[in-house]
Design a protein around this motif. Sequence first.
Motif, PDB file in Angstrom:
ATOM      1  N   PRO A 108       0.746  -1.280  -0.186  1.00 26.44           N
ATOM      2  CA  PRO A 108      -0.040  -0.143   0.041  1.00 26.44           C
ATOM      3  C   PRO A 108       0.838   1.280   0.081  1.00 26.44           C
ATOM      4  CG  PRO A 108      -0.655  -1.632   1.607  1.00 26.44           C
ATOM      5  CD  PRO A 108       0.575  -2.117   1.211  1.00 26.44           C
ATOM      6  N   SER A 109       2.145   1.223   0.616  1.00 29.46           N
ATOM      7  CA  SER A 109       2.933   2.483   0.813  1.00 29.46           C
ATOM      8  C   SER A 109       3.490   2.858  -0.589  1.00 29.46           C
ATOM      9  CB  SER A 109       4.019   2.184   1.916  1.00 29.46           C
ATOM     10  OG  SER A 109       3.322   1.774   2.927  1.00 29.46           O
ATOM     11  N   LEU A 110       3.775   1.783  -1.304  1.00 26.30           N
ATOM     12  CA  LEU A 110       4.697   2.104  -2.613  1.00 26.30           C
ATOM     13  C   LEU A 110       3.422   2.473  -3.730  1.00 26.30           C
ATOM     14  CD1 LEU A 110       6.804   2.103  -4.652  1.00 26.30           C
ATOM     15  CD2 LEU A 110       6.630  -0.490  -5.052  1.00 26.30           C
ATOM     16  N   SER A 112       0.667   3.602  -3.076  1.00 31.72           N
ATOM     17  CA  SER A 112      -0.024   5.072  -2.725  1.00 31.72           C
ATOM     18  C   SER A 112       1.083   6.295  -3.232  1.00 31.72           C
ATOM     19  CB  SER A 112      -0.166   5.113  -1.212  1.00 31.72           C
ATOM     20  OG  SER A 112      -1.328   4.312  -0.879  1.00 31.72           O
ATOM     21  N   LEU A 113       2.395   6.050  -3.099  1.00 34.89           N
ATOM     22  CA  LEU A 113       3.453   6.757  -3.354  1.00 34.89           C
ATOM     23  C   LEU A 113       3.292   7.100  -4.990  1.00 34.89           C
ATOM     24  CD1 LEU A 113       7.050   6.768  -2.244  1.00 34.89           C
ATOM     25  CD2 LEU A 113       6.409   7.225  -4.680  1.00 34.89           C
ATOM     26  N   LEU A 114       3.090   6.240  -5.594  1.00 40.83           N
ATOM     27  CA  LEU A 114       3.256   6.034  -7.136  1.00 40.83           C
ATOM     28  C   LEU A 114       1.880   6.729  -7.584  1.00 40.83           C
ATOM     29  CD1 LEU A 114       4.767   2.599  -8.153  1.00 40.83           C
ATOM     30  CD2 LEU A 114       5.995   4.880  -8.018  1.00 40.83           C
ATOM     31  N   LYS A 115       0.881   6.490  -7.106  1.00 39.34           N
ATOM     32  CA  LYS A 115      -0.412   6.856  -7.614  1.00 39.34           C
ATOM     33  C   LYS A 115      -0.717   8.372  -7.106  1.00 39.34           C
ATOM     34  CE  LYS A 115      -3.152   2.389  -7.319  1.00 39.34           C
ATOM     35  NZ  LYS A 115      -4.111   1.569  -6.412  1.00 39.34           N
ATOM     36  N   GLU A 116      -0.140   8.632  -6.109  1.00 45.25           N
ATOM     37  CA  GLU A 116      -0.336  10.118  -5.711  1.00 45.25           C
ATOM     38  C   GLU A 116       0.509  11.206  -6.695  1.00 45.25           C
ATOM     39  OE1 GLU A 116       1.118  13.197  -1.999  1.00 45.25           O
ATOM     40  OE2 GLU A 116       0.958  11.171  -1.661  1.00 45.25           O
ATOM     41  N   ARG A 117       1.825  10.461  -7.041  1.00 45.12           N
ATOM     42  CA  ARG A 117       2.512  11.427  -8.243  1.00 45.12           C
ATOM     43  C   ARG A 117       1.760  11.431  -9.339  1.00 45.12           C
ATOM     44  NH1 ARG A 117       8.274   9.845 -10.818  1.00 45.12           N
ATOM     45  NH2 ARG A 117       8.525  12.202 -11.319  1.00 45.12           N
ATOM     46  N   ILE A 118       1.121  10.290  -9.854  1.00 53.32           N
ATOM     47  CA  ILE A 118       0.488   9.947 -11.227  1.00 53.32           C
ATOM     48  C   ILE A 118      -0.750  11.030 -11.042  1.00 53.32           C
ATOM     49  CG2 ILE A 118      -0.816   8.677 -12.530  1.00 53.32           C
ATOM     50  CD1 ILE A 118       0.841   6.291 -11.654  1.00 53.32           C
ATOM     51  N   GLU A 119      -1.767  11.191 -10.019  1.00 59.36           N
ATOM     52  CA  GLU A 119      -2.643  12.090  -9.812  1.00 59.36           C
ATOM     53  C   GLU A 119      -2.141  13.394  -9.842  1.00 59.36           C
ATOM     54  OE1 GLU A 119      -4.387  10.730  -6.147  1.00 59.36           O
ATOM     55  OE2 GLU A 119      -5.090   8.950  -6.965  1.00 59.36           O
ATOM     56  N   LYS A 120      -1.064  13.838  -9.288  1.00 59.85           N
ATOM     57  CA  LYS A 120      -0.608  15.285  -9.437  1.00 59.85           C
ATOM     58  C   LYS A 120      -0.402  15.700 -11.003  1.00 59.85           C
ATOM     59  CE  LYS A 120       1.443  15.690  -4.851  1.00 59.85           C
ATOM     60  NZ  LYS A 120       2.461  15.805  -4.066  1.00 59.85           N
ATOM     61  N   LYS A 121       0.224  14.732 -11.779  1.00 61.75           N
ATOM     62  CA  LYS A 121       0.551  14.908 -13.210  1.00 61.75           C
ATOM     63  C   LYS A 121      -0.848  15.092 -13.882  1.00 61.75           C
ATOM     64  CE  LYS A 121       4.861  14.469 -13.189  1.00 61.75           C
ATOM     65  NZ  LYS A 121       5.902  15.779 -13.407  1.00 61.75           N
ATOM     66  N   VAL A 122      -1.759  14.346 -13.676  1.00 58.90           N
ATOM     67  CA  VAL A 122      -3.078  14.062 -14.249  1.00 58.90           C
ATOM     68  C   VAL A 122      -3.879  15.420 -13.920  1.00 58.90           C
ATOM     69  CG1 VAL A 122      -5.210  13.186 -14.351  1.00 58.90           C
ATOM     70  CG2 VAL A 122      -3.264  11.764 -14.499  1.00 58.90           C
ATOM     71  N   GLU A 123      -3.739  16.064 -12.632  1.00 57.65           N
ATOM     72  CA  GLU A 123      -4.363  17.230 -12.351  1.00 57.65           C
ATOM     73  C   GLU A 123      -3.863  18.308 -13.009  1.00 57.65           C
ATOM     74  OE1 GLU A 123      -5.341  19.617  -8.192  1.00 57.65           O
ATOM     75  OE2 GLU A 123      -4.048  17.975  -8.090  1.00 57.65           O
ATOM     76  N   ILE A 124      -2.424  18.358 -13.121  1.00 55.14           N
ATOM     77  CA  ILE A 124      -1.809  19.565 -13.889  1.00 55.14           C
ATOM     78  C   ILE A 124      -2.096  19.591 -15.202  1.00 55.14           C
ATOM     79  CG2 ILE A 124       0.197  20.473 -14.821  1.00 55.14           C
ATOM     80  CD1 ILE A 124       1.574  19.385 -12.360  1.00 55.14           C
ATOM     81  N   ILE A 125      -2.363  18.321 -15.763  1.00 51.74           N
ATOM     82  CA  ILE A 125      -2.789  18.336 -17.494  1.00 51.74           C
ATOM     83  C   ILE A 125      -4.254  18.625 -17.528  1.00 51.74           C
ATOM     84  CG2 ILE A 125      -3.340  16.510 -19.026  1.00 51.74           C
ATOM     85  CD1 ILE A 125      -1.033  15.053 -18.078  1.00 51.74           C
ATOM     86  N   THR A 126      -5.094  18.250 -16.634  1.00 51.49           N
ATOM     87  CA  THR A 126      -6.438  18.674 -16.853  1.00 51.49           C
ATOM     88  C   THR A 126      -6.818  20.261 -16.502  1.00 51.49           C
ATOM     89  OG1 THR A 126      -7.062  16.472 -15.829  1.00 51.49           O
ATOM     90  CG2 THR A 126      -8.631  18.076 -15.637  1.00 51.49           C
ATOM     91  N   LEU A 247       7.381   0.312   6.138  1.00 50.57           N
ATOM     92  CA  LEU A 247       6.245   1.587   5.994  1.00 50.57           C
ATOM     93  C   LEU A 247       4.942   0.672   6.169  1.00 50.57           C
ATOM     94  CD1 LEU A 247       7.219   4.036   3.364  1.00 50.57           C
ATOM     95  CD2 LEU A 247       7.246   4.224   5.815  1.00 50.57           C
ATOM     96  N   ASP A 248       4.758  -0.343   5.484  1.00 42.32           N
ATOM     97  CA  ASP A 248       3.363  -1.152   5.606  1.00 42.32           C
ATOM     98  C   ASP A 248       3.194  -1.755   7.048  1.00 42.32           C
ATOM     99  OD1 ASP A 248       3.286  -0.618   2.819  1.00 42.32           O
ATOM    100  OD2 ASP A 248       4.070  -2.479   2.242  1.00 42.32           O
ATOM    101  N   GLU A 249       4.079  -2.031   7.628  1.00 38.61           N
ATOM    102  CA  GLU A 249       3.797  -2.503   8.906  1.00 38.61           C
ATOM    103  C   GLU A 249       3.330  -1.329   9.795  1.00 38.61           C
ATOM    104  OE1 GLU A 249       3.857  -5.348  10.804  1.00 38.61           O
ATOM    105  OE2 GLU A 249       3.969  -6.161   8.597  1.00 38.61           O
TER     106      GLU A 249
END
Length: 253
Positions: A108-110, A112-126, A247-249
Amino acid sequence: MLSKEFIELQKKQLTDLGNKLDKEARFAQQLIDSGKRPPNEVSWFRSVRLLAIHGTFQIQNFLKTLDDYQDKQEEQIGFYIGKMAIQSFLEIINAFEQRMNKLVNSSPSLSSLLKERIEKKVEIITKGWKEDANRKSRDFRDDLIKAYERKLFEMKFIRDSLKKEGIIDKLDYKILEFSWDIRNSMHNDFLAIKDIEFSAPGTSLNYSFAFKKGEELYHPKDLSAFYSMTEQIIFILHKILQHFNKLDEERKS
């Protein structure tokens, strides 16, 4: 014809490489047997052990028959031996990618880290796209967003994210970047897809590489060179696994 000096040198280098692979297999077995590792770390060292054992047996079998090739050209045999030396390196890269993909799915930690970075990029594009954009422009935007969403399992995106978060350092990043350039060249008939260079002065890595675009990828003068990078990749993934296991623990508690 193979000279006596050539045969003896190749035997010495192959024996040295085989001993290093055997040592790696034994070390991996010790970690597996310790009973103190999380399942994904145990699984990683099982992969390491199997790859090291396979490389060791391949070398041992070739050493038994090397004298039978005395009628061959040194360049021809040197090329074959060089490919043998790089094989364990290429296999550990593939194993690294498989384990990273599994970690993305299981941690979940990894993820989440990757998805958050992707979401920020998508938000900038949108936000940067005009509301009244024409169909062609909107289709391009949608394709761009989909491309970012697919980056969840893209190794370059993952290693960029790990470096940005300080989970791997500059040398780790440089090693992985070099390794994937070599790995991608494997699909180009073992010809370098671009100029590929690596050196790490001031570190424990004493080897350097400099391949020109289109050059054959093997290291005939020092068969242990690629093995030194194999060792680093094993260490880097173990470090990544340890980080996200911790981190997951913590997330669970």
